[in-house]
Design a protein around this motif. Structure first.
Motif, PDB file in Angstrom:
ATOM      1  N   UNK A  11       0.828  -1.200   0.000  1.00  0.00           N
ATOM      2  CA  UNK A  11       0.000   0.000   0.000  1.00  0.00           C
ATOM      3  C   UNK A  11       0.866   1.256   0.000  1.00  0.00           C
ATOM      4  N   UNK A  12       1.926   1.245   0.823  1.00  0.00           N
ATOM      5  CA  UNK A  12       2.832   2.388   0.855  1.00  0.00           C
ATOM      6  C   UNK A  12       3.529   2.582  -0.493  1.00  0.00           C
ATOM      7  N   UNK A  15       1.138   4.104  -2.965  1.00  0.00           N
ATOM      8  CA  UNK A  15       0.963   5.515  -2.624  1.00  0.00           C
ATOM      9  C   UNK A  15       2.188   6.330  -3.025  1.00  0.00           C
ATOM     10  N   UNK A  16       3.382   5.820  -2.739  1.00  0.00           N
ATOM     11  CA  UNK A  16       4.607   6.537  -3.056  1.00  0.00           C
ATOM     12  C   UNK A  16       4.785   6.707  -4.560  1.00  0.00           C
ATOM     13  N   UNK A  17       4.537   5.648  -5.331  1.00  0.00           N
ATOM     14  CA  UNK A  17       4.659   5.741  -6.789  1.00  0.00           C
ATOM     15  C   UNK A  17       3.685   6.770  -7.355  1.00  0.00           C
ATOM     16  N   UNK A 208      -5.770  11.309  -2.786  1.00  0.00           N
ATOM     17  CA  UNK A 208      -6.225  10.409  -3.848  1.00  0.00           C
ATOM     18  C   UNK A 208      -5.338   9.175  -3.921  1.00  0.00           C
ATOM     19  N   UNK A 209      -4.038   9.361  -3.711  1.00  0.00           N
ATOM     20  CA  UNK A 209      -3.110   8.225  -3.722  1.00  0.00           C
ATOM     21  C   UNK A 209      -3.433   7.255  -2.590  1.00  0.00           C
ATOM     22  N   UNK A 210      -3.792   7.797  -1.429  1.00  0.00           N
ATOM     23  CA  UNK A 210      -4.178   6.927  -0.318  1.00  0.00           C
ATOM     24  C   UNK A 210      -5.409   6.102  -0.665  1.00  0.00           C
ATOM     25  N   UNK A 211      -6.391   6.761  -1.323  1.00  0.00           N
ATOM     26  CA  UNK A 211      -7.623   6.063  -1.687  1.00  0.00           C
ATOM     27  C   UNK A 211      -7.332   4.978  -2.714  1.00  0.00           C
ATOM     28  N   UNK A 212      -6.554   5.358  -3.755  1.00  0.00           N
ATOM     29  CA  UNK A 212      -6.238   4.389  -4.815  1.00  0.00           C
ATOM     30  C   UNK A 212      -5.417   3.223  -4.259  1.00  0.00           C
ATOM     31  N   UNK A 217      -4.953  -2.398  -2.870  1.00  0.00           N
ATOM     32  CA  UNK A 217      -4.391  -3.376  -1.932  1.00  0.00           C
ATOM     33  C   UNK A 217      -5.466  -4.111  -1.131  1.00  0.00           C
ATOM     34  N   UNK A 218      -6.649  -3.494  -0.975  1.00  0.00           N
ATOM     35  CA  UNK A 218      -7.683  -4.122  -0.147  1.00  0.00           C
ATOM     36  C   UNK A 218      -8.128  -5.477  -0.688  1.00  0.00           C
TER      37      UNK A 218
END
Length: 494
Positions: A11-12, A15-17, A208-212, A217-218
């Motif tokens: 997930x990280x 988000x980072x990418x 938005x990155x957190x949501x995506x 990953x969910x």
């Protein structure tokens, strides 16, 4: 715990990418706007200045002048003025440099444009520099002086066009000036707006990155949890991929794998149960009759021979079971090399039928053969012989009260050698046809079989024919009987 850490890392990473991608886009956009927009805008204003200057100079260099022509000049000045290009006439009078607006020369003051140019231009040295530039470049009719700075702070930038004009009204220098001050103001505003947009974009992209990242990953985490429950023995779990096509395909593949594992586990349990049963029964018989020989029939040759034959038969049964298990294992693992040779399939089939002669004489069974002569194919003769033997033995076990099995072998029009084995038994239901090729299928039926077997015969047939890449199957109807068939490829003479 390790799995949870790995999912958090995934997930990280997503988000980072996403953030890095956003930053790259923002940086590229900033460079394009700040570095290239300024030069592009300056080049655009420079081209407009040159175009307007050339057009007006061409209109004014004439031999005759009338009111219509003057009106066209004025319209051209006004059009240039609207683009931020200001026009001036420069000439010498009484040894003085005179700078005059074309509007004051040709039209009344009440219809003049709102502005005649930037402040301080008329009192600057731009016009003297423009005339000097024309004198220095006598071979050219015009001159462009760019990056001309004016003002105490030397920050007001101009681009200047100058050319000599001659007509009946007089001889003078046409000077046209394009100020970059407006461009600088526009660029500053654009830069400020861009900065605001970038900040908002970064904030928005962060969330938005957190949501995506969570959305991607969910379902993977859910499938991981489902796989863990499956590993713990819960065969009722279902893998779900949610909205992404790739994850849906992965979920379908894992569900298919789960079904295969459940089936494999079931087959493994059945195999262990059946092998245990097949081993236990003859071992029990061997032990019992050995004890009988020891305790009862040791001195009675007739009884001893009878009991000894039982021990020998049960030992043979054990050997048959072990051999079938080993052969099936080798075939399924491809550890046994196939030895292809030219085989007379007609003679091979007749030879296998002959092996049942003693059985048919003792048990009253019949095998009717309808075999064409000299049909050749390329195969592993020993293994195909086992296939034919197992198929005929299976049909003898399940044929009807007429105790008859029919064996057909003939060549079809397309060069296929078709082997068919018919019985008149109870038949097989459609839902069971795929199961008969599995190991120990025979234990699902309590029918008494005259031909001894281990329950692995059809599974061995299936594996051998698959390794030969031959088409095979069974056509069956309840209450009528079954037709097992194999299609061999005819071997060409060349």
């Amino acid at each position: 715990m390790k799995r949870l850490i790995n999912l958090k890392q995934l997930k990280y990473s997503i988000w980072m990418y996403y953030i890095i991608y956003t930053l790259v886009i923002v940086v590229v956009f900033w460079v394009l706007q700040i570095v290239f927009l300024d030069s592009f805008y300056q080049r655009l204003r420079y081209n407009n200045l040159v175009k307007s200057g050339n057009e007006i100079a061409s209109e004014m260099n004439v031999s005759e002048v009338d009111s219509t022509l003057i009106e066209e000049w004025v319209n051209s000045y006004i059009e240039a003025n609207e683009m931020g290009i200001y026009s001036y006439f420069v000439y010498h009078e009484n040894d003085q440099l005179v700078v005059e607006s074309p509007y004051s020369k040709f039209i009344a003051s009440d219809v003049k444009p709102e502005t005649n140019g930037p402040k301080g231009v008329k009192n600057s040295s731009i016009f003297a520099d423009a005339e000097a530039a024309l004198l220095d470049n006598a071979n050219s009719n015009d001159k462009y002086i760019c990056d001309y700075f004016l003002g105490n702070d030397n920050k007001t930038q101009f681009c200047v066009y100058a050319t000599k004009v001659s007509n009946p009204i007089g001889d003078f220098t046409l000077v046209m000036i394009s100020s970059n001050q407006e461009a600088s103001e526009v660029l500053s505003l654009v830069q400020y707006q861009l900065l605001v947009v970038i900040v908002l974009a970064l904030i928005l992209s962060f969330f938005l990155a957190l949501v995506v990242a969570g959305k991607i990953s969910r379902p993977i985490q859910n499938m991981t949890d489902t796989a863990r429950r499956l590993a713990e023995g819960n065969a009722e779990v279902v893998f779900k991929g949610n909205s992404y096509e790739e994850l849906n395909e992965l979920a379908e593949a894992m569900n298919f794998t789960k079904e295969g594992l459940v089936k494999a586990n079931s087959l493994q349990r059945d195999l262990l149960a059946n092998v245990s049963h097949d081993l236990k029964t003859p071992l029990t018989m061997i032990k019992a009759y050995a004890e009988m020989i020891r305790d009862i029939s040791g001195e009675n040759k007739q009884k001893r021979d009878l009991h000894t034959n039982v021990i020998i038969e049960e030992a043979d049964r054990l050997a048959m079971l072990v051999n079938d298990i080993l052969n099936l294992s080798k075939l399924q693992n491809n550890t046994e090399i196939m030895e292809y040779t030219a085989v007379n399939l007609s003679e091979l089939t007749e030879r296998v039928i002959y092996r049942f002669q003693n059985f048919m004489a003792e048990k009253g069974y019949h095998i009717e053969s309808y075999i064409d002569d000299d049909l050749f194919t390329l195969c592993d003769e020993q293994k195909i012989e086992q296939v034919i033997y197992n198929l005929i033995g299976n049909s003898l076990n399940y044929t009807g009260r007429d105790k008859t099995v029919k064996v057909h072998l003939h060549k079809k029009d397309n060069g296929i050698l078709l082997l068919e084995i018919f019985d008149s038994g109870k038949g097989i239901s459609p839902e069971q046809i795929s199961e008969i090729w599995e190991r120990y299928y025979r234990f699902a039926d309590t029918h008494q079989r005259p031909v001894k077997g281990t329950g692995l015969g059809l599974s061995i047939v299936k594996t051998i024919l698959q390794n030969h890449r031959l088409k095979f199957g069974v056509i069956s109807k309840k209450g009528i009987g079954s037709n097992f068939f194999v299609e061999f490829k005819e071997m060409n003479d060349d």
